[in-house]
Design a protein around this motif. Structure first.
Motif, mmCIF file in Angstrom:
data_model
loop_
_atom_site.group_PDB
_atom_site.id
_atom_site.type_symbol
_atom_site.label_atom_id
_atom_site.label_comp_id
_atom_site.label_asym_id
_atom_site.label_seq_id
_atom_site.Cartn_x
_atom_site.Cartn_y
_atom_site.Cartn_z
ATOM 1 N N ARG A 190 -6.796 6.281 -0.397
ATOM 2 C CA ARG A 190 -7.699 5.850 0.579
ATOM 3 C C ARG A 190 -7.992 4.222 0.027
ATOM 4 O O ARG A 190 -7.826 3.399 0.685
ATOM 5 C CB ARG A 190 -8.867 6.695 0.869
ATOM 6 C CG ARG A 190 -9.576 6.057 1.989
ATOM 7 C CD ARG A 190 -10.787 6.962 2.213
ATOM 8 N NE ARG A 190 -10.554 8.426 2.285
ATOM 9 C CZ ARG A 190 -11.054 9.366 1.327
ATOM 10 N NH1 ARG A 190 -12.072 8.770 0.474
ATOM 11 N NH2 ARG A 190 -10.751 10.430 1.166
ATOM 12 N N LEU A 191 -8.589 4.356 -1.226
ATOM 13 C CA LEU A 191 -8.769 2.961 -1.996
ATOM 14 C C LEU A 191 -7.701 1.900 -2.025
ATOM 15 O O LEU A 191 -8.054 0.975 -1.454
ATOM 16 C CB LEU A 191 -9.368 3.285 -3.337
ATOM 17 C CG LEU A 191 -9.985 2.025 -4.096
ATOM 18 C CD1 LEU A 191 -11.110 1.563 -3.368
ATOM 19 C CD2 LEU A 191 -10.062 2.577 -5.511
ATOM 20 N N CYS A 192 -6.477 2.291 -2.081
ATOM 21 C CA CYS A 192 -5.419 1.427 -2.218
ATOM 22 C C CYS A 192 -5.102 0.764 -0.671
ATOM 23 O O CYS A 192 -4.927 -0.312 -0.672
ATOM 24 C CB CYS A 192 -4.033 2.275 -2.588
ATOM 25 S SG CYS A 192 -2.729 1.311 -2.611
ATOM 26 N N ARG A 193 -5.246 1.867 0.295
ATOM 27 C CA ARG A 193 -4.988 1.360 1.564
ATOM 28 C C ARG A 193 -6.092 0.338 2.026
ATOM 29 O O ARG A 193 -5.717 -0.723 2.691
ATOM 30 C CB ARG A 193 -4.836 2.493 2.485
ATOM 31 C CG ARG A 193 -3.987 3.462 2.647
ATOM 32 C CD ARG A 193 -3.751 4.307 3.857
ATOM 33 N NE ARG A 193 -5.028 5.233 3.748
ATOM 34 C CZ ARG A 193 -4.794 6.482 3.276
ATOM 35 N NH1 ARG A 193 -3.785 6.840 2.667
ATOM 36 N NH2 ARG A 193 -5.915 7.224 3.457
ATOM 37 N N TYR A 194 -7.388 0.626 1.698
ATOM 38 C CA TYR A 194 -8.463 -0.496 1.964
ATOM 39 C C TYR A 194 -8.219 -1.486 1.471
ATOM 40 O O TYR A 194 -8.391 -2.832 1.734
ATOM 41 C CB TYR A 194 -9.671 0.468 1.851
ATOM 42 C CG TYR A 194 -9.998 1.213 2.584
ATOM 43 C CD1 TYR A 194 -9.525 1.561 3.940
ATOM 44 C CD2 TYR A 194 -10.912 2.402 2.344
ATOM 45 C CE1 TYR A 194 -9.867 2.801 4.718
ATOM 46 C CE2 TYR A 194 -11.440 3.487 3.177
ATOM 47 C CZ TYR A 194 -10.664 3.512 4.121
ATOM 48 O OH TYR A 194 -11.071 4.650 4.978
ATOM 49 N N LEU A 195 -8.034 -1.798 -0.072
ATOM 50 C CA LEU A 195 -7.835 -2.702 -0.795
ATOM 51 C C LEU A 195 -6.687 -3.673 -0.416
ATOM 52 O O LEU A 195 -6.700 -4.809 -0.143
ATOM 53 C CB LEU A 195 -7.813 -2.422 -2.223
ATOM 54 C CG LEU A 195 -9.060 -1.944 -2.996
ATOM 55 C CD1 LEU A 195 -8.851 -1.733 -4.461
ATOM 56 C CD2 LEU A 195 -10.118 -3.143 -2.842
ATOM 57 N N CYS A 196 -5.670 -3.060 -0.074
ATOM 58 C CA CYS A 196 -4.430 -3.743 0.360
ATOM 59 C C CYS A 196 -4.765 -4.385 1.842
ATOM 60 O O CYS A 196 -4.154 -5.536 1.920
ATOM 61 C CB CYS A 196 -3.262 -2.819 0.365
ATOM 62 S SG CYS A 196 -2.366 -2.727 -1.195
ATOM 63 N N GLY A 197 -5.369 -3.654 2.622
ATOM 64 C CA GLY A 197 -5.662 -4.083 4.026
ATOM 65 C C GLY A 197 -6.780 -5.375 3.856
ATOM 66 O O GLY A 197 -6.605 -6.529 4.298
ATOM 67 N N ALA A 198 -7.575 -5.251 2.909
ATOM 68 C CA ALA A 198 -8.663 -6.338 2.892
ATOM 69 C C ALA A 198 -7.842 -7.367 2.038
ATOM 70 O O ALA A 198 -8.239 -8.641 2.531
ATOM 71 C CB ALA A 198 -9.746 -5.789 1.957
ATOM 72 N N THR A 223 -8.433 9.993 -2.878
ATOM 73 C CA THR A 223 -9.279 8.852 -3.107
ATOM 74 C C THR A 223 -8.674 7.560 -3.488
ATOM 75 O O THR A 223 -8.961 6.669 -2.911
ATOM 76 C CB THR A 223 -10.562 9.268 -4.228
ATOM 77 O OG1 THR A 223 -11.155 10.322 -3.856
ATOM 78 C CG2 THR A 223 -11.487 7.941 -4.324
ATOM 79 N N SER A 237 0.695 -1.352 0.002
ATOM 80 C CA SER A 237 0.088 0.113 0.122
ATOM 81 C C SER A 237 0.800 1.083 -0.017
ATOM 82 O O SER A 237 0.658 2.279 -0.806
ATOM 83 C CB SER A 237 -0.940 -0.121 1.190
ATOM 84 O OG SER A 237 -1.528 1.114 1.171
#
Length: 172
Positions: free
Chosen positions: A154-162, A151, A18
């Motif tokens: 943030r999306l990258c952080r969420y997708l990598c975390g998920a 955006t 991320s």
């Protein structure tokens, strides 16, 4: 214990991925800003100082960050050796060779390629107008990239975390 260590390492890896992607997004944005500055600097150098083209580009290259500085040095050297009659062709050939060094999208890179017309223009007024045109096109891209920057990050952080959590669930 081993599963907990593995899960922690997967989360650390996801955070690293991320961070790497976020850094690349920021670098793209910074390159767009540098491109606009470069176009304005080139136009000013050619329009007001009236220096010979190879000398002007070489002088500009000393004030630029990479990859712009090395590209401008190569253009200056090619123009100094008089290998090609058209400065615009030299500009485009060298930029195409250095394409991988830039994080610009195809549309943004095409604007950079087309901006070679500025150095071929003999009339100072027309150079200034072309610089304004290309700088405005880059500015539009900068505004668009600024809106998307937060955006995308943030999306990258969420997708990598998920993705990391999903991988932990699969492996555990």
């Amino acid at each position: 214990m081993l599963k907990a260590v593995g899960a922690a390492l997967i989360l650390i890896g996801a955070a690293g991925v991320s961070g790497s992607i976020n850094r690349r997004i920021k670098q793209h944005y910074k390159q767009l800003i540098r491109l606009k500055e470069l176009l304005i600097l080139t136009g000013n150098e050619l329009q007001y100082l009236k220096a010979p083209l190879p000398l002007a580009l070489k002088r500009i290259s000393t004030r630029l960050e990479e990859p712009f500085g090395s590209t401008y040095r190569k253009i200056s050297e090619a123009l100094s050796s008089y290998e090609e009659a058209s400065p615009c062709k030299v500009w485009q050939e060298i930029l195409k060779d250095a394409r991988e060094a830039y994080l610009l999208s195809e549309e943004e890179f095409q604007i950079f390629l087309d901006a070679g017309a500025v150095i071929e223009q003999g009339n100072g007024y027309m150079q200034g107008e072309e610089v304004k045109l290309y700088a405005e096109q880059v500015n539009f891209r900068i505004v668009h990239a600024r809106e998307e920057l937060e955006t995308k990050q943030r999306l990258c952080r969420y997708l990598c975390g998920a993705g990391g959590l999903f991988l932990i669930l699969i492996l555990v």
